[in-house]
Design a protein around this motif. Structure first.
Motif, mmCIF file in Angstrom:
data_model
loop_
_atom_site.group_PDB
_atom_site.id
_atom_site.type_symbol
_atom_site.label_atom_id
_atom_site.label_comp_id
_atom_site.label_asym_id
_atom_site.label_seq_id
_atom_site.Cartn_x
_atom_site.Cartn_y
_atom_site.Cartn_z
ATOM 1 N N GLU A 63 0.802 -1.231 0.000
ATOM 2 C CA GLU A 63 0.000 0.000 0.000
ATOM 3 C C GLU A 63 0.838 1.286 0.000
ATOM 4 O O GLU A 63 0.471 2.251 -0.678
ATOM 5 N N PRO A 64 1.981 1.354 0.708
ATOM 6 C CA PRO A 64 2.786 2.586 0.635
ATOM 7 C C PRO A 64 3.256 2.908 -0.791
ATOM 8 O O PRO A 64 3.334 4.072 -1.171
ATOM 9 N N ILE A 65 3.541 1.880 -1.586
ATOM 10 C CA ILE A 65 3.947 2.105 -2.976
ATOM 11 C C ILE A 65 2.765 2.630 -3.782
ATOM 12 O O ILE A 65 2.920 3.533 -4.603
ATOM 13 N N VAL A 66 1.576 2.112 -3.527
ATOM 14 C CA VAL A 66 0.369 2.596 -4.204
ATOM 15 C C VAL A 66 0.177 4.084 -3.933
ATOM 16 O O VAL A 66 -0.107 4.868 -4.846
ATOM 17 N N ASN A 67 0.349 4.484 -2.686
ATOM 18 C CA ASN A 67 0.152 5.887 -2.308
ATOM 19 C C ASN A 67 1.133 6.806 -3.038
ATOM 20 O O ASN A 67 0.741 7.857 -3.542
ATOM 21 N N VAL A 68 2.398 6.422 -3.112
ATOM 22 C CA VAL A 68 3.396 7.245 -3.805
ATOM 23 C C VAL A 68 3.109 7.262 -5.303
ATOM 24 O O VAL A 68 3.149 8.321 -5.941
ATOM 25 N N LEU A 69 2.805 6.104 -5.887
ATOM 26 C CA LEU A 69 2.521 6.039 -7.324
ATOM 27 C C LEU A 69 1.304 6.866 -7.693
ATOM 28 O O LEU A 69 1.269 7.478 -8.762
ATOM 29 N N SER A 70 0.321 6.903 -6.840
ATOM 30 C CA SER A 70 -0.877 7.700 -7.118
ATOM 31 C C SER A 70 -0.524 9.165 -7.264
ATOM 32 O O SER A 70 -1.093 9.874 -8.094
ATOM 33 N N ASP A 71 0.445 9.634 -6.479
ATOM 34 C CA ASP A 71 0.913 11.017 -6.592
ATOM 35 C C ASP A 71 1.680 11.243 -7.894
ATOM 36 O O ASP A 71 1.650 12.336 -8.457
ATOM 37 N N LEU A 72 2.380 10.223 -8.387
ATOM 38 C CA LEU A 72 3.178 10.344 -9.611
ATOM 39 C C LEU A 72 2.348 10.162 -10.882
ATOM 40 O O LEU A 72 2.795 10.522 -11.967
ATOM 41 N N ALA A 73 1.153 9.595 -10.755
ATOM 42 C CA ALA A 73 0.368 9.180 -11.921
ATOM 43 C C ALA A 73 0.038 10.318 -12.880
ATOM 44 O O ALA A 73 -0.187 10.079 -14.062
ATOM 45 N N SER A 74 0.038 11.551 -12.412
ATOM 46 C CA SER A 74 -0.312 12.664 -13.294
ATOM 47 C C SER A 74 0.880 13.138 -14.134
ATOM 48 O O SER A 74 0.714 13.934 -15.041
ATOM 49 N N ARG A 75 2.072 12.636 -13.861
ATOM 50 C CA ARG A 75 3.259 13.040 -14.625
ATOM 51 C C ARG A 75 3.290 12.377 -15.995
ATOM 52 O O ARG A 75 2.647 11.364 -16.220
ATOM 53 N N ASP A 76 4.091 12.947 -16.898
ATOM 54 C CA ASP A 76 4.199 12.435 -18.262
ATOM 55 C C ASP A 76 4.866 11.056 -18.285
ATOM 56 O O ASP A 76 5.892 10.841 -17.651
ATOM 57 N N THR A 77 4.257 10.149 -19.023
ATOM 58 C CA THR A 77 4.804 8.796 -19.182
ATOM 59 C C THR A 77 4.806 8.417 -20.664
ATOM 60 O O THR A 77 4.186 7.436 -21.053
ATOM 61 N N LYS A 78 5.467 9.220 -21.472
ATOM 62 C CA LYS A 78 5.541 8.984 -22.917
ATOM 63 C C LYS A 78 4.148 8.950 -23.551
ATOM 64 O O LYS A 78 3.859 8.114 -24.395
ATOM 65 N N GLY A 79 3.276 9.848 -23.108
ATOM 66 C CA GLY A 79 1.955 9.950 -23.704
ATOM 67 C C GLY A 79 0.918 8.979 -23.175
ATOM 68 O O GLY A 79 -0.205 8.950 -23.670
ATOM 69 N N HIS A 80 1.265 8.182 -22.194
ATOM 70 C CA HIS A 80 0.314 7.222 -21.629
ATOM 71 C C HIS A 80 -0.289 7.761 -20.336
ATOM 72 O O HIS A 80 0.383 8.443 -19.566
ATOM 73 N N LEU A 81 -1.534 7.430 -20.098
ATOM 74 C CA LEU A 81 -2.155 7.698 -18.812
ATOM 75 C C LEU A 81 -1.846 6.522 -17.903
ATOM 76 O O LEU A 81 -1.830 5.374 -18.352
ATOM 77 N N LEU A 82 -1.615 6.786 -16.628
ATOM 78 C CA LEU A 82 -1.372 5.700 -15.677
ATOM 79 C C LEU A 82 -2.619 5.456 -14.852
ATOM 80 O O LEU A 82 -3.246 6.389 -14.376
ATOM 81 N N GLN A 83 -2.939 4.215 -14.702
ATOM 82 C CA GLN A 83 -4.001 3.822 -13.780
ATOM 83 C C GLN A 83 -3.356 2.893 -12.760
ATOM 84 O O GLN A 83 -2.793 1.857 -13.123
ATOM 85 N N ILE A 84 -3.411 3.284 -11.500
ATOM 86 C CA ILE A 84 -2.777 2.536 -10.421
ATOM 87 C C ILE A 84 -3.845 1.725 -9.713
ATOM 88 O O ILE A 84 -4.841 2.280 -9.258
ATOM 89 N N TRP A 85 -3.621 0.424 -9.596
ATOM 90 C CA TRP A 85 -4.567 -0.460 -8.924
ATOM 91 C C TRP A 85 -3.903 -1.107 -7.729
ATOM 92 O O TRP A 85 -2.791 -1.631 -7.828
#
Length: 171
Positions: A63-85
């Motif tokens: 869960e701590p990794i999920v929380n950090v990734l959720s904060d990063l999800a809005s950053r650019d990822t080569k044109g892809h949207l991130l969905q964190i599950w």
């Protein structure tokens, strides 16, 4: 040319390590470092049959990794949207599947997705050597990578050479 590649490799390592100092054994810092690696894998791994613009990053047991990734999800990822599950019912929807070393479903999930276009990642000891794509390991207080190119090939993925350069290769 070799000097230029070494410089690029160093820059990549700094980028992937989250631009921070040597990581202590602290759980919060480990979670941030692993989340930064997972986020940056979206930039250095290619999924040839990605059906849409969304990359699904599934996290099992951390869960701590999920929380950090959720904060990063809005950053650019080569044109892809991130969905964190957090957790999953069907691992086949994931492009990246991170399974914590303490997750009871580690072995079963790894076997279930083997050969699919899913980047399997774990911090379980020897994960990449046992058929996972990327394993995290600790050395001198830092989180490092080991990559199994055979597992990556079985998953029909392409890993950027710069990422391969900073990792320990295992088979």
């Amino acid at each position: 040319m070799a000097g230029r590649l070494a410089g690029l490799g160093l820059c990549l390592w700094v980028l992937l390590s989250g631009l921070g100092p040597a990581v202590a054994a602290d759980d919060v810092l480990n979670a941030k470092t692993k989340a930064n690696y997972l986020f940056n894998f979206t930039k250095f791994v290619e999924w040839p049959a990605l059906m849409n613009d969304t990359l699904h990053v599934c996290i099992v047991g951390a869960e701590p990794i999920v929380n950090v990734l959720s904060d990063l999800a809005s950053r650019d990822t080569k044109g892809h949207l991130l969905q964190i599950w957090s957790g999953i019912d069907d691992p086949q929807v994931c492009q990246i599947l991170y399974i914590d070393h303490e997750a009871p479903e580690l072995h079963a999930l790894t076997q279930q997705v083997r050969g699919n276009q899913i980047l399997t990642v774990s911090d379980a000891e020897g994960f990449a050597g046992r058929g996972g794509c990327i394993g995290f390991y600790s050395e001198n207080g830092q989180i490092k990578l080991e990559i199994n190119p055979d597992a990556v090939r079985r998953a029909q993925l392409k890993v950027n050479a710069l990422l391969m350069e900073i990792a320990r290769i295992v088979r």
